[in-house]
Design a protein around this motif. Sequence first.
Motif, mmCIF file in Angstrom:
data_model
loop_
_atom_site.group_PDB
_atom_site.id
_atom_site.type_symbol
_atom_site.label_atom_id
_atom_site.label_comp_id
_atom_site.label_asym_id
_atom_site.label_seq_id
_atom_site.Cartn_x
_atom_site.Cartn_y
_atom_site.Cartn_z
ATOM 1 N N TYR A 168 -14.551 -0.209 64.689
ATOM 2 C CA TYR A 168 -16.074 -0.289 64.147
ATOM 3 C C TYR A 168 -16.737 -1.652 63.186
ATOM 4 O O TYR A 168 -14.974 -2.124 62.587
ATOM 5 C CB TYR A 168 -15.908 0.895 63.519
ATOM 6 N N ASN A 169 -17.733 -2.532 63.557
ATOM 7 C CA ASN A 169 -17.513 -3.536 62.938
ATOM 8 C C ASN A 169 -18.680 -3.475 62.248
ATOM 9 O O ASN A 169 -20.482 -3.016 62.597
ATOM 10 C CB ASN A 169 -18.237 -4.666 64.041
ATOM 11 N N GLY A 170 -18.616 -2.277 60.309
ATOM 12 C CA GLY A 170 -20.499 -2.555 59.281
ATOM 13 C C GLY A 170 -21.248 -1.109 60.301
ATOM 14 O O GLY A 170 -21.764 -1.453 59.728
ATOM 15 N N THR A 171 -19.922 -0.871 60.469
ATOM 16 C CA THR A 171 -20.753 0.667 61.140
ATOM 17 C C THR A 171 -20.864 1.933 60.355
ATOM 18 O O THR A 171 -19.579 1.778 58.979
ATOM 19 C CB THR A 171 -19.922 1.791 61.879
ATOM 20 N N SER A 172 -21.947 2.494 59.858
ATOM 21 C CA SER A 172 -22.312 3.443 58.538
ATOM 22 C C SER A 172 -20.980 4.244 59.187
ATOM 23 O O SER A 172 -20.780 4.529 60.314
ATOM 24 C CB SER A 172 -23.481 3.851 58.916
ATOM 25 N N LEU A 173 -20.722 4.612 58.032
ATOM 26 C CA LEU A 173 -20.019 6.036 58.033
ATOM 27 C C LEU A 173 -20.128 7.891 58.434
ATOM 28 O O LEU A 173 -19.278 7.643 58.898
ATOM 29 C CB LEU A 173 -19.717 6.056 55.922
ATOM 30 N N LYS A 174 -21.262 7.642 58.465
ATOM 31 C CA LYS A 174 -22.313 8.354 58.732
ATOM 32 C C LYS A 174 -21.950 8.658 60.577
ATOM 33 O O LYS A 174 -21.325 9.554 61.054
ATOM 34 C CB LYS A 174 -22.978 8.936 59.338
ATOM 35 N N MET A 175 -21.980 7.706 61.394
ATOM 36 C CA MET A 175 -21.878 7.333 62.575
ATOM 37 C C MET A 175 -20.452 7.321 63.248
ATOM 38 O O MET A 175 -20.115 7.645 63.758
ATOM 39 C CB MET A 175 -22.340 5.942 63.349
ATOM 40 N N VAL A 176 -19.421 6.643 62.177
ATOM 41 C CA VAL A 176 -18.274 6.928 62.380
ATOM 42 C C VAL A 176 -17.200 7.652 61.860
ATOM 43 O O VAL A 176 -16.633 8.656 62.786
ATOM 44 C CB VAL A 176 -17.383 5.857 61.210
ATOM 45 N N LEU A 177 -17.663 8.935 61.631
ATOM 46 C CA LEU A 177 -17.487 10.661 61.406
ATOM 47 C C LEU A 177 -17.943 10.958 62.744
ATOM 48 O O LEU A 177 -17.226 12.046 62.979
ATOM 49 C CB LEU A 177 -18.197 10.991 59.929
ATOM 50 N N LEU A 178 -19.232 10.936 63.154
ATOM 51 C CA LEU A 178 -19.615 11.555 64.277
ATOM 52 C C LEU A 178 -19.229 11.106 65.793
ATOM 53 O O LEU A 178 -18.032 11.968 66.599
ATOM 54 C CB LEU A 178 -21.116 10.993 64.699
ATOM 55 N N ASP A 179 -18.267 9.862 65.552
ATOM 56 C CA ASP A 179 -17.657 9.031 66.869
ATOM 57 C C ASP A 179 -16.289 9.988 66.167
ATOM 58 O O ASP A 179 -15.232 10.434 67.434
ATOM 59 C CB ASP A 179 -16.974 7.527 66.881
ATOM 60 N N LEU A 180 -15.426 10.312 65.620
ATOM 61 C CA LEU A 180 -14.197 10.716 65.309
ATOM 62 C C LEU A 180 -14.149 12.098 65.313
ATOM 63 O O LEU A 180 -13.657 12.972 66.110
ATOM 64 C CB LEU A 180 -13.798 10.321 63.843
ATOM 65 N N GLU A 181 -15.714 12.741 64.960
ATOM 66 C CA GLU A 181 -15.357 14.650 65.817
ATOM 67 C C GLU A 181 -15.047 14.488 66.906
ATOM 68 O O GLU A 181 -14.430 16.156 67.867
ATOM 69 C CB GLU A 181 -16.246 15.568 64.871
#
Length: 875
Positions: free
Chosen positions: A26-39
Amino acid sequence: MKRLLCLLFVFGSMGAFGQKIITVNYNGTSLKMVLLDLESKMDISFSYAENVVAGKRVTLSSSNITETDLLTELMEQTGLIFEKVSEKQVIISKPSTKTDVCGYLFDSDTSTPLPYATVVLAGTTNGTITDENGFFQIQNVEQSQGLLIEYVGFADKTLKVSDYVTDDCKNIIMLPETQSLKEVVVLAYLTTGIDKNTDGSFTLNNAKQGILPGLVEPDVFQSIQLIPGITSLDESAAGIQIRGGSPDQNLIFFDGIKMYNTGHFFGMISAFNPYVTESAKIYKGGASPEYGDRISGVIDITTDANVPRKTTGGIGINGTHADGFLKAALGEKAALILSARRSYTDVLETPTYTALSKKVFQNTRVVTDVSGEIIDDDDDDISEILGGDSFFFYDTNAKLLLQPSKNDNISISGLLTNNDLDFFSRDEEDVTEDKLIVENQGASFNWNGTKFGKLQHSLKAYYSSFDSEYENVVSEDLEIEERNFRRNTVEDYGFDFNLAYEFIPQHSIKLGYQYSNLDVFFQLFRDEPDGDDDLDPDDEDEFPLPSSAREFNVRRSNTNQANSVYGEYIFRPQNKGLLSLGVRGSHYSSVDELFLEPRVNIEYPIFPIIRVKGTAEKRYQPVSQLIEFEDIQLRLENNIWTLSNDNDIPILESTQLSAGLLVDSNGWTLDIDGYVKNITGLTSFTNGFTNTAEEISQGESDIFGVDVLLKKSIADYRIWLGYTYNNVEYTFEALQANPFPGNNDVTHNFRISNTLDVQNWELSLGWSYRTGTPFTPVDSFSATTGAINFGNLNSRRLPNYHRLDASMLYKFGNTNDSGFRGTFGVSFQNLYNRQIPISVFYRVDENPDTGRQELDQIEQLSLGFMPNATLRLFF
């Protein structure tokens, strides 16, 4: 120990090996997109609110990161809390920002704690109050919130919660209000809550007032008697004499209502509940020209002027009465204040009431022979008049506060006071019954506001009513021998409008107009049913009556309409000096004349610690009190209000000059005032001479006095000495060719007082001394005709007066959200129980055995030892 470490390592390794290892980038990725990716990559679900993750971004790159390390990294980068509640569930939340706050409030000038200050969370009504040490604490508060601190007489203060967490309870310094800073030159003039202002006036703040000798409640009329130049010769709360003037010469307001009776229990107790009285302003001289129609002092009492933020109240009881009050907040812009007091003396007699009733109802009768000498008889030498009484009083007042805007304050006040007495006494064969009802009613409207920053306006209107009805019946063997009746009513209403404008910084001008309509009525009636010439109820006698009149029926009704305009220029330099130039013009319809009253008031600091001051003023008074002298035993409430006219009761006129010096430094205060006053328009009836002439006579008084105060403050201990030299000389050429001492000529008046604050305790001790008052002796008396020949007017003096007073107050309670606290106090007046005559008058009576006339000398004794106690609860 080694085995335990090994076991922990094994279990920790098993937990790590059991976790899934993933690759992230991740490079400055919004937290919401990070959480969707991790799920999508992990068998896990994240629960959160949108506003929690909004604006958060993550930068992270790893090819083999565990779940634990991943969540730790996310917490560090976002500042959020990731809480794993199950194997497949993680809740995301913001960290708690709540904390506990505390602090100590102190006065910036005196360094004393500020108890009972209001501390609220900004923008809310939630908060607490400080305790006796100025300490406060509020739990579970958001650090982002602010604290608003309010204290009467001090500027509001707003603080950050984060700066006052409980780990460090800081001292918070409160500054007096800007307006107060401009006016006050001596804080805690006697004790806390009694301040002296640049214009020479005194301000009493009941919430801040410390304990005083002999008092356990902050009563205005009792408290001001400790100020040099102010006294009460009859020991009452209502008999205030200021710089040689009589009580009826004082102008007294309660919430803008002009008062004509200010006491309960014949003046011994103030008629105003001190727990709704916010402040009082007292002038000994140099009053603003907006105060008129009286020639002596001014006492301006006000209840709460600002809308409270929360509802508070209290109840209490002392040795004579019980009371309660409620200050109810009706939102942010309105409030209702209610209070009521009632005596319980008609159902329970306490030591306090017993001491007061002995002072009021019991007189000493001294029988004299034909030459005026006291007869040395064990039976009659000193005998008390025995009797009983049924007495009660009550008062109630209400006030509605409105604050429609930041710059406008509106209040509507109402007041009702009542005294009811039924007293009887038996003296040898005579039975005397006295019935008295005294009632006051009043209402006022006040609107104060500021426009354009510098223009202040004030509109006031008031209605005041006073009604006193007294009946005295003397009987023998159930047959009425004599009946006396007296009624006095006053009805007064008016309004005042003024504008004040600061046209240049520190320079202001005030202009105003006042109107009042005053109706005064009195009736004096005396009948002897067994006499040869019984009184016809339709007859009406002229006033004044000859002193020999045995039967009469006098009625007098007068009206006075007053139209007054006034103006005042005020200059307040930055060094806290004052220059006030004013004038008042009044037209009184009762005499159809115009009167001008110039006023000058100057105070200037010649050094930082030394100030010089001076006043000059002329004042007029169209209403005053007559003193009725009849040969009844008690003479209860025998002062009668009457209006001046262009015949026998002239307008009172006073001219006063004063000059003084004030030194205030390092806890020392030295205040010296010298003054001269001339009063014209006095009458022999308004001054109550014992040997009143057949015809009314007019005269004047010349007064010279010096007031001195010396005070020292050492931490929480204060000691002060007050001294007044007062020379009052009357001139009544129709009564006596030469001038003579006035009835209130008290040459020396001295007080020494101490107060000490120790944690929750307040202690006070004081001793007072004054010269005895003058009286007129009897030269001779005829036992045949009953004629009295008096000596020179006021040529003798009663014994010197002195007494020792003490008081103690304990404060208890805490400062939780309920604000519950309380006080318990005891006081002792006249600790060594010294009683002396404080007034003397005479009565001719017939001896039932010999049939000869006897002269009774009636002496009213001073107050004996009087204990009192109070218990109060506040919420």
